[in-house]
Design an enzyme around this catalytic site. Structure first.
Site, PDB file in Angstrom:
ATOM      1  N   GLU A  42       0.316   5.127   0.748  1.00 20.14           N
ATOM      2  CA  GLU A  42      -0.620   6.135   1.263  1.00 20.14           C
ATOM      3  C   GLU A  42      -0.182   7.536   0.861  1.00 20.14           C
ATOM      4  O   GLU A  42       0.902   7.736   0.291  1.00 20.14           O
ATOM      5  CB  GLU A  42      -0.742   5.980   2.782  1.00 20.14           C
ATOM      6  CG  GLU A  42      -1.336   4.624   3.134  1.00 20.14           C
ATOM      7  CD  GLU A  42      -1.634   4.442   4.618  1.00 20.14           C
ATOM      8  OE1 GLU A  42      -1.195   5.280   5.442  1.00 20.14           O
ATOM      9  OE2 GLU A  42      -2.313   3.443   4.943  1.00 20.14           O
TER      10      GLU A  42
ATOM     11  N   ASN B 175       0.832  -1.210   0.000  1.00 23.22           N
ATOM     12  CA  ASN B 175       0.000   0.000   0.000  1.00 23.22           C
ATOM     13  C   ASN B 175       0.862   1.253   0.000  1.00 23.22           C
ATOM     14  O   ASN B 175       1.936   1.296   0.598  1.00 23.22           O
ATOM     15  CB  ASN B 175      -1.042  -0.006   1.127  1.00 23.22           C
ATOM     16  CG  ASN B 175      -0.503  -0.289   2.509  1.00 23.22           C
ATOM     17  OD1 ASN B 175       0.536  -0.910   2.667  1.00 23.22           O
ATOM     18  ND2 ASN B 175      -1.207   0.171   3.523  1.00 23.22           N
TER      19      ASN B 175
ATOM     20  N   CYS C 185     -10.294  -5.264  -0.184  1.00 22.65           N
ATOM     21  CA  CYS C 185     -11.410  -4.321  -0.072  1.00 22.65           C
ATOM     22  C   CYS C 185     -12.293  -4.423  -1.322  1.00 22.65           C
ATOM     23  O   CYS C 185     -11.912  -5.037  -2.335  1.00 22.65           O
ATOM     24  CB  CYS C 185     -10.889  -2.898   0.113  1.00 22.65           C
ATOM     25  SG  CYS C 185     -10.303  -2.138  -1.406  1.00 22.65           S
TER      26      CYS C 185
ATOM     27  N   GLU D 278      -2.947  -4.475  -3.363  1.00 19.17           N
ATOM     28  CA  GLU D 278      -3.392  -5.363  -4.443  1.00 19.17           C
ATOM     29  C   GLU D 278      -3.385  -4.630  -5.780  1.00 19.17           C
ATOM     30  O   GLU D 278      -2.965  -5.170  -6.798  1.00 19.17           O
ATOM     31  CB  GLU D 278      -4.825  -5.857  -4.199  1.00 19.17           C
ATOM     32  CG  GLU D 278      -5.005  -6.723  -2.972  1.00 19.17           C
ATOM     33  CD  GLU D 278      -5.343  -5.927  -1.721  1.00 19.17           C
ATOM     34  OE1 GLU D 278      -4.756  -4.848  -1.507  1.00 19.17           O
ATOM     35  OE2 GLU D 278      -6.178  -6.403  -0.948  1.00 19.17           O
TER      36      GLU D 278
END
Ligand code: THU
Length: 154
Positions: free
Chosen positions: A58, A56, A106, A69
Protein backbone atom coordinates in the site's frame (compact mmCIF):
# COMPACT_ATOMS: atom_id res chain seq x y z
CA UNK A 1 -14.59 -26.61 -20.94
CA UNK A 2 -12.90 -27.09 -17.57
CA UNK A 3 -15.07 -26.60 -14.53
CA UNK A 4 -14.80 -24.66 -11.29
CA UNK A 5 -13.89 -26.85 -8.32
CA UNK A 6 -15.48 -25.70 -5.06
CA UNK A 7 -14.75 -27.46 -1.75
CA UNK A 8 -15.63 -26.78 1.87
CA UNK A 9 -12.19 -27.19 3.40
CA UNK A 10 -8.67 -26.42 2.23
CA UNK A 11 -7.78 -30.07 2.89
CA UNK A 12 -10.29 -31.09 0.23
CA UNK A 13 -8.29 -29.34 -2.50
CA UNK A 14 -5.68 -31.26 -4.48
CA UNK A 15 -2.27 -31.37 -2.79
CA UNK A 16 -0.58 -28.97 -5.23
CA UNK A 17 -3.23 -26.29 -4.80
CA UNK A 18 -3.16 -26.62 -1.02
CA UNK A 19 0.63 -26.31 -1.01
CA UNK A 20 0.39 -23.13 -3.08
CA UNK A 21 -2.24 -21.68 -0.72
CA UNK A 22 0.15 -22.29 2.18
CA UNK A 23 2.92 -20.45 0.31
CA UNK A 24 0.53 -17.55 -0.28
CA UNK A 25 -0.32 -17.58 3.42
CA UNK A 26 3.37 -17.35 4.35
CA UNK A 27 3.75 -14.40 2.00
CA UNK A 28 1.00 -12.34 3.59
CA UNK A 29 3.09 -12.00 6.73
CA UNK A 30 5.11 -9.44 4.78
CA UNK A 31 2.16 -7.48 3.42
CA UNK A 32 2.56 -3.74 3.71
CA UNK A 33 -1.01 -2.81 4.57
CA UNK A 34 -0.93 -0.04 7.20
CA UNK A 35 -4.00 1.69 5.71
CA UNK A 36 -6.47 -1.15 5.18
CA UNK A 37 -5.01 -3.62 7.71
CA UNK A 38 -6.10 -6.21 5.16
CA UNK A 39 -3.10 -8.41 4.42
CA UNK A 40 -3.07 -10.35 1.18
CA UNK A 41 -0.57 -12.94 -0.03
CA UNK A 42 -0.34 -14.51 -3.46
CA UNK A 43 1.80 -17.32 -4.82
CA UNK A 44 2.36 -18.16 -8.47
CA UNK A 45 3.45 -21.65 -9.51
CA UNK A 46 5.59 -21.62 -12.65
CA UNK A 47 6.02 -24.33 -15.24
CA UNK A 48 9.56 -25.09 -14.02
CA UNK A 49 8.31 -25.66 -10.47
CA UNK A 50 9.41 -22.33 -9.03
CA UNK A 51 7.00 -20.45 -6.80
CA UNK A 52 7.03 -16.66 -6.80
CA UNK A 53 5.16 -14.86 -4.06
CA UNK A 54 3.76 -11.38 -3.65
CA UNK A 55 1.90 -9.40 -1.01
CA UNK A 56 -0.08 -6.18 -1.17
CA UNK A 57 2.02 -3.02 -1.08
CA UNK A 58 0.00 0.00 0.00
CA UNK A 59 0.91 3.67 -0.26
CA UNK A 60 -0.08 6.91 1.46
CA UNK A 61 -1.18 8.01 -2.01
CA UNK A 62 -3.72 5.18 -2.05
CA UNK A 63 -3.93 4.34 -5.78
CA UNK A 64 -0.16 4.00 -5.98
CA UNK A 65 -0.31 0.72 -4.06
CA UNK A 66 -0.59 -2.70 -5.69
CA UNK A 67 -2.46 -5.94 -4.96
CA UNK A 68 -0.62 -9.08 -3.92
CA UNK A 69 -1.54 -10.93 -7.11
CA UNK A 70 -0.05 -8.32 -9.40
CA UNK A 71 3.11 -8.07 -7.27
CA UNK A 72 3.51 -11.86 -7.68
CA UNK A 73 2.69 -11.88 -11.41
CA UNK A 74 4.96 -8.98 -12.34
CA UNK A 75 7.78 -10.38 -10.19
CA UNK A 76 7.42 -13.77 -11.84
CA UNK A 77 7.70 -12.20 -15.28
CA UNK A 78 10.65 -10.03 -14.23
CA UNK A 79 12.53 -13.03 -12.88
CA UNK A 80 11.46 -15.71 -15.39
CA UNK A 81 10.18 -14.04 -18.55
CA UNK A 82 10.19 -17.27 -20.54
CA UNK A 83 8.44 -19.53 -18.03
CA UNK A 84 4.68 -20.00 -18.06
CA UNK A 85 2.54 -19.48 -14.99
CA UNK A 86 0.38 -22.49 -14.18
CA UNK A 87 -1.52 -21.50 -11.09
CA UNK A 88 -1.99 -18.59 -8.67
CA UNK A 89 -3.24 -18.87 -5.08
CA UNK A 90 -4.57 -15.94 -3.05
CA UNK A 91 -5.02 -15.67 0.71
CA UNK A 92 -5.92 -12.86 3.09
CA UNK A 93 -5.92 -12.13 6.77
CA UNK A 94 -7.16 -9.14 8.76
CA UNK A 95 -4.57 -7.68 11.08
CA UNK A 96 -4.94 -9.03 14.63
CA UNK A 97 -6.90 -12.05 13.45
CA UNK A 98 -5.41 -15.51 13.24
CA UNK A 99 -7.63 -17.23 10.70
CA UNK A 100 -7.56 -16.58 6.98
CA UNK A 101 -10.36 -14.36 5.75
CA UNK A 102 -12.02 -14.76 2.35
CA UNK A 103 -10.54 -12.82 -0.56
CA UNK A 104 -11.08 -13.26 -4.26
CA UNK A 105 -9.05 -11.50 -6.95
CA UNK A 106 -10.23 -7.98 -7.69
CA UNK A 107 -11.32 -7.05 -11.20
CA UNK A 108 -8.04 -5.35 -12.08
CA UNK A 109 -6.04 -8.44 -11.06
CA UNK A 110 -8.37 -10.62 -13.14
CA UNK A 111 -7.67 -8.37 -16.11
CA UNK A 112 -3.91 -8.65 -15.56
CA UNK A 113 -4.19 -12.43 -15.16
CA UNK A 114 -6.05 -12.54 -18.46
CA UNK A 115 -3.26 -10.61 -20.18
CA UNK A 116 -0.70 -13.12 -18.87
CA UNK A 117 -2.89 -15.99 -19.98
CA UNK A 118 -3.28 -14.59 -23.49
CA UNK A 119 0.42 -13.79 -23.74
CA UNK A 120 1.55 -17.27 -22.72
CA UNK A 121 -1.35 -18.91 -24.60
CA UNK A 122 -2.26 -21.26 -21.78
CA UNK A 123 -4.67 -21.02 -18.85
CA UNK A 124 -3.73 -20.01 -15.31
CA UNK A 125 -5.67 -21.75 -12.54
CA UNK A 126 -6.71 -19.48 -9.68
CA UNK A 127 -7.27 -20.72 -6.13
CA UNK A 128 -8.99 -18.43 -3.65
CA UNK A 129 -11.45 -18.38 -0.76
CA UNK A 130 -14.93 -17.15 -1.55
CA UNK A 131 -17.14 -15.12 0.80
CA UNK A 132 -18.89 -18.27 2.02
CA UNK A 133 -15.47 -19.55 3.20
CA UNK A 134 -15.33 -22.30 0.61
CA UNK A 135 -12.23 -22.76 -1.54
CA UNK A 136 -12.61 -22.18 -5.23
CA UNK A 137 -10.31 -23.37 -8.00
CA UNK A 138 -11.12 -21.49 -11.18
CA UNK A 139 -9.80 -23.13 -14.36
CA UNK A 140 -8.54 -19.87 -15.89
CA UNK A 141 -8.56 -16.08 -15.73
CA UNK A 142 -10.93 -16.01 -18.67
CA UNK A 143 -13.44 -18.07 -16.66
CA UNK A 144 -13.50 -15.19 -14.13
CA UNK A 145 -13.98 -12.51 -16.80
CA UNK A 146 -16.85 -13.22 -19.16
CA UNK A 147 -17.10 -10.81 -22.09
CA UNK A 148 -13.59 -9.56 -21.31
CA UNK A 149 -11.77 -6.79 -23.08
CA UNK A 150 -8.49 -8.16 -24.39
CA UNK A 151 -5.93 -7.89 -27.18
CA UNK A 152 -8.46 -9.58 -29.43
CA UNK A 153 -10.64 -6.48 -29.09
CA UNK A 154 -8.04 -4.07 -30.45
N1 THU B 1 -6.05 -6.56 -2.27
C1 THU B 1 -5.20 -7.47 -2.83
O1 THU B 1 -3.98 -7.44 -2.60
N2 THU B 1 -5.73 -8.39 -3.68
C2 THU B 1 -7.05 -8.50 -3.97
O2 THU B 1 -7.43 -9.30 -4.82
C3 THU B 1 -8.03 -7.68 -3.25
C4 THU B 1 -7.47 -6.51 -2.53
C5 THU B 1 -5.47 -5.56 -1.37
C6 THU B 1 -5.49 -4.15 -1.89
C7 THU B 1 -5.43 -3.36 -0.61
O3 THU B 1 -4.07 -3.25 -0.21
C8 THU B 1 -6.16 -4.22 0.39
O4 THU B 1 -6.22 -5.52 -0.16
C9 THU B 1 -7.56 -3.76 0.71
O5 THU B 1 -8.29 -3.58 -0.44
Amino acid sequence: MKQFIIVNRLDDLDAGSKELVLKAKEALAHAYAPYSNFMVGAAALLDDGSVITGMNQENAAYPSGLCAERVALFSAYALYPHVKILKVAVTAQKRNEHELTPATCCGECRQVLLEFENRQQSPIEIVMQSQDHRWVKAPSASSLLPFAFSNASL
